[in-house]
Every structure is written in C-alpha cells, then in structure tokens.
Design an enzyme around this catalytic site. Structure first.
Site, PDB file in Angstrom:
ATOM      1  N   LEU A   1      91.481  72.978   7.180  1.00 36.58           N
ATOM      2  CA  LEU A   1      92.338  73.910   7.918  1.00 36.58           C
ATOM      3  C   LEU A   1      93.373  74.551   6.996  1.00 36.58           C
ATOM      4  CD1 LEU A   1      93.259  75.256  10.520  1.00 36.58           C
ATOM      5  CD2 LEU A   1      94.627  73.204  11.029  1.00 36.58           C
TER       6      LEU A   1
ATOM      7  N   TYR B   1      91.860  55.138  13.369  1.00 33.20           N
ATOM      8  CA  TYR B   1      92.230  56.538  13.126  1.00 33.20           C
ATOM      9  C   TYR B   1      92.803  57.170  14.401  1.00 33.20           C
ATOM     10  CZ  TYR B   1      91.493  61.591  12.695  1.00 33.20           C
ATOM     11  OH  TYR B   1      91.652  62.953  12.720  1.00 33.20           O
TER      12      TYR B   1
ATOM     13  N   GLY C   1      93.105  70.752   2.435  1.00 33.39           N
ATOM     14  CA  GLY C   1      92.155  70.368   3.486  1.00 33.39           C
ATOM     15  C   GLY C   1      91.429  71.577   4.048  1.00 33.39           C
TER      16      GLY C   1
ATOM     17  N   ALA D   1      96.745  65.055   7.016  1.00 35.19           N
ATOM     18  CA  ALA D   1      96.459  63.820   7.757  1.00 35.19           C
ATOM     19  C   ALA D   1      95.596  62.898   6.918  1.00 35.19           C
ATOM     20  CB  ALA D   1      95.729  64.132   9.067  1.00 35.19           C
ATOM     21  N   TYR D   2      95.551  61.644   7.334  1.00 31.36           N
ATOM     22  CA  TYR D   2      94.575  60.685   6.821  1.00 31.36           C
ATOM     23  C   TYR D   2      93.357  60.815   7.732  1.00 31.36           C
ATOM     24  CZ  TYR D   2      92.537  56.186   5.412  1.00 31.36           C
ATOM     25  OH  TYR D   2      91.701  55.204   4.946  1.00 31.36           O
TER      26      TYR D   2
ATOM     27  N   TRP E   1      85.595  67.729  15.608  1.00 30.16           N
ATOM     28  CA  TRP E   1      84.418  68.015  14.774  1.00 30.16           C
ATOM     29  C   TRP E   1      84.663  69.204  13.824  1.00 30.16           C
ATOM     30  CZ3 TRP E   1      79.307  67.681  18.099  1.00 30.16           C
ATOM     31  CH2 TRP E   1      79.339  66.544  18.912  1.00 30.16           C
TER      32      TRP E   1
ATOM     33  N   THR F   1      93.660  65.187  17.353  1.00 27.21           N
ATOM     34  CA  THR F   1      92.207  64.966  17.369  1.00 27.21           C
ATOM     35  C   THR F   1      91.670  64.538  18.730  1.00 27.21           C
ATOM     36  OG1 THR F   1      90.479  63.534  16.415  1.00 27.21           O
ATOM     37  CG2 THR F   1      92.660  62.600  16.575  1.00 27.21           C
ATOM     38  N   ASP F   2      90.380  64.798  18.944  1.00 29.73           N
ATOM     39  CA  ASP F   2      89.699  64.302  20.145  1.00 29.73           C
ATOM     40  C   ASP F   2      89.540  62.781  20.111  1.00 29.73           C
ATOM     41  OD1 ASP F   2      87.890  64.655  17.955  1.00 29.73           O
ATOM     42  OD2 ASP F   2      86.199  64.433  19.324  1.00 29.73           O
TER      43      ASP F   2
ATOM     44  N   LYS G   1      96.653  58.585  15.103  1.00 30.06           N
ATOM     45  CA  LYS G   1      96.886  59.982  15.492  1.00 30.06           C
ATOM     46  C   LYS G   1      97.634  60.060  16.825  1.00 30.06           C
ATOM     47  CE  LYS G   1      95.634  63.340  13.692  1.00 30.06           C
ATOM     48  NZ  LYS G   1      96.362  64.220  12.747  1.00 30.06           N
TER      49      LYS G   1
END
Length: 292
Positions: free
Chosen positions: A16, A130, A14, A65-66, A155, A106-107, A134
């Site tokens: 990151l 999603y 991914g 992650a998905y 983002w 995540t935001d 999370k």
C-alpha cells in the site's frame, strides 16, 4: 497561495505504501513524506513520538504493520509491539497534535464463522496472533484518538512486494500442478484501488471518523482467485482445489471474511472496482514492467 498539507505515510516499502507513493507524489495539494522501517522502526515504540515530531504531519496514513501471519504465532511480542503498541503511540501523537489519522487494519479480526458479508458492527473474534494484535491496535486507536479513520481490508496484492498473485505466477511457471484452498472465501484488494480510496477520502468534503471496510467487489475463494490468475496470465499449470485441512498452516485463517463495503461507499461516495477488473489491471502493469 494555500500552504500544502504534509502527509506522512508509514510502511513506505509495503504494497500500500508503494501504491500511495505512485498515486500521491504528483498531487499539488500535499507534501508527502514516506517512512520505512529505517526512518520509523515501529517496534521501538518509545521513539515514535519524537520521530514523528521531526516530520510535523498534518495527516498521517498508518500503513506500516507486522504482516507475517504465520510467523506472528512465534513472534507474538514483536507482532504486538508493531501492530498494537505502535498504534497506541501514533494515536497519542495524532491526538496531541491535531493530526488526521487513517490507519489500516484487516479482515483477520473476524473468526470466519459468518455466512453473510461482514459489516463494521459484526463481532470481532480473531483466531490467530496476527488478528489479535491488529484488533488491539484498532481498539487503542479508537480509545486514544476517536477522530481517526480505520480501514479494514483483505487479501491485499500489488505489483510491489510479496503477495498471493505474484507467488501464484511464480509457482505456475515452476510447476505443472499446484493446489490451492477452496474453502476460504472473501475478496481480494488491489492495493492501487485502496490507495485511490484513501486519496478520495482525504479529498472528501467532510471527515467522518470510525471503522470502514474496503476490498474489491465480488466474492471468491483462494482457489477461484488462482484459477483467474492462471487464465488471465495465460498459464498452462493445473490448479487443483484442496481443503484448509489438507494445507495446514501455523496460523488459522478465517473461512469466511467477505467485507460489506456499503458504509465506505455511502459515506465518501466511493466507487469500488470489481476484483477481476483490478486483477487484470495489475497483471497488465506487471507485463509492462517486465517488457521494459
């Protein structure tokens, strides 16, 4: 000589994971192991503990992650397995084996109705599958492994993988005009900056568990972001602002998800780069890769 600590990183391929590989591979302090879907299939939750035991980590960075936000509306069970149930298994392993855990969230755990930057205490109310999965993953980690660090980010983009910046660059080459939503506000995160923040947390004098927010500094819409990409990359394509209603997607997106980063900066003494500087760095990296 001190024994090197072993860090296991999930989500190896991914954005990151790829940036962490670039950043940490040369570090003398750590022996890093990067696990992709082949080595650690997160949807096979019953296998996770046994697979992790084979690597015997001292530290685990859970970046896997998905992340297909729209697809998660149709693949809710798979998204839940990867983003929630796998987190529970990883947290259980880390607690039983005294492994330090850093997990990425995540935001999208927020509903987007706030009018001011969101701190870690802001109420969570996800508006898509999603985000729900999370948030469930976050809750499982906090309950099972309260010593974990959870970093919410937003983002994310990188020179690796698929992301908004690379999509914009491609579309700007293919079309004379594109439309981008201007009523969703937040801040992008260059994955290389997030990787640096994680490294600095690992090197910090103290380990302070809890939830933290991290994105680049500044506030903008996706439209603003696209205009900056156009200008910095020297593209001639016309970028037109539109509303979310004019660009319907399977999953709803939060209208406002700007993250307040005061806690992570104060706790670990981090300096967070401004979004436009980071975008410039990423575009320069892509240019140098393309010219090789």
């Amino acid at each position: 000589m001190m024994n090197r600590q072993r860090i296991v990183i999930t989500g190896a391929s991914g954005q990151l994971g790829s940036e962490l590989k670039d950043l940490l591979s040369g570090e003398p302090l750590w022996d890093c192991v990067f696990l992709g879907r082949q080595q650690l299939p997160l949807e096979q939750t019953e296998a996770i503990e046994g697979l992790l035991s084979g690597y015997a980590p001292d530290i685990l960075i859970h970046a896997g992650a998905y992340t297909a936000v729209d697809k998660a509306e149709e693949e809710a069970d798979l998204a839940d397995k990867v983003n929630h149930l796998a987190c529970a298994e990883i947290a259980r392993y880390c607690r039983h084996h005294q492994v330090k855990l850093i997990a990425i969230s995540t935001d999208y755990v927020f509903d987007g109705l706030s009018e001011e930057p969101l701190n870690e205490e802001a109420p969570t109310r996800p508006i898509n599958r999603y985000g729900i999965t999370k948030l469930e993953g976050e809750k499982a980690i906090q309950k099972i492994c309260p010593d974990a660090i959870i970093i919410r980010t937003s983002w994310v983009y990188s020179s690796y993988g698929r992301n908004f910046v690379k999509t914009m660059l491609r579309l700007m080459d293919e079309r004379e005009e594109i439309s981008v939503v201007n009523d969703q506000v937040g801040s992008p995160t260059y994955a290389a900056d997030l990787a640096t923040a994680i490294r600095d947390i690992l090197k910090a004098e103290r380990w302070v568990p809890g939830v933290y927010h991290y994105s680049n500094e500044g506030q903008l819409s996706w439209y603003d972001f696209a205009v900056a990409i156009k200008e910095l990359a020297g593209k001639s394509c016309v970028v037109r602002p539109i509303s979310s209603e004019e660009f319907p997607t399977m999953a709803k997106r939060p209208k406002y998800s700007l993250l307040d980063k005061a806690k992570i900066k104060q706790t670990f003494g981090l300096e967070v780069p401004y979004w436009k500087d980071s975008l410039q760095s990423m575009l320069a990296k892509i240019n140098s890769q393309n010219s090789k």
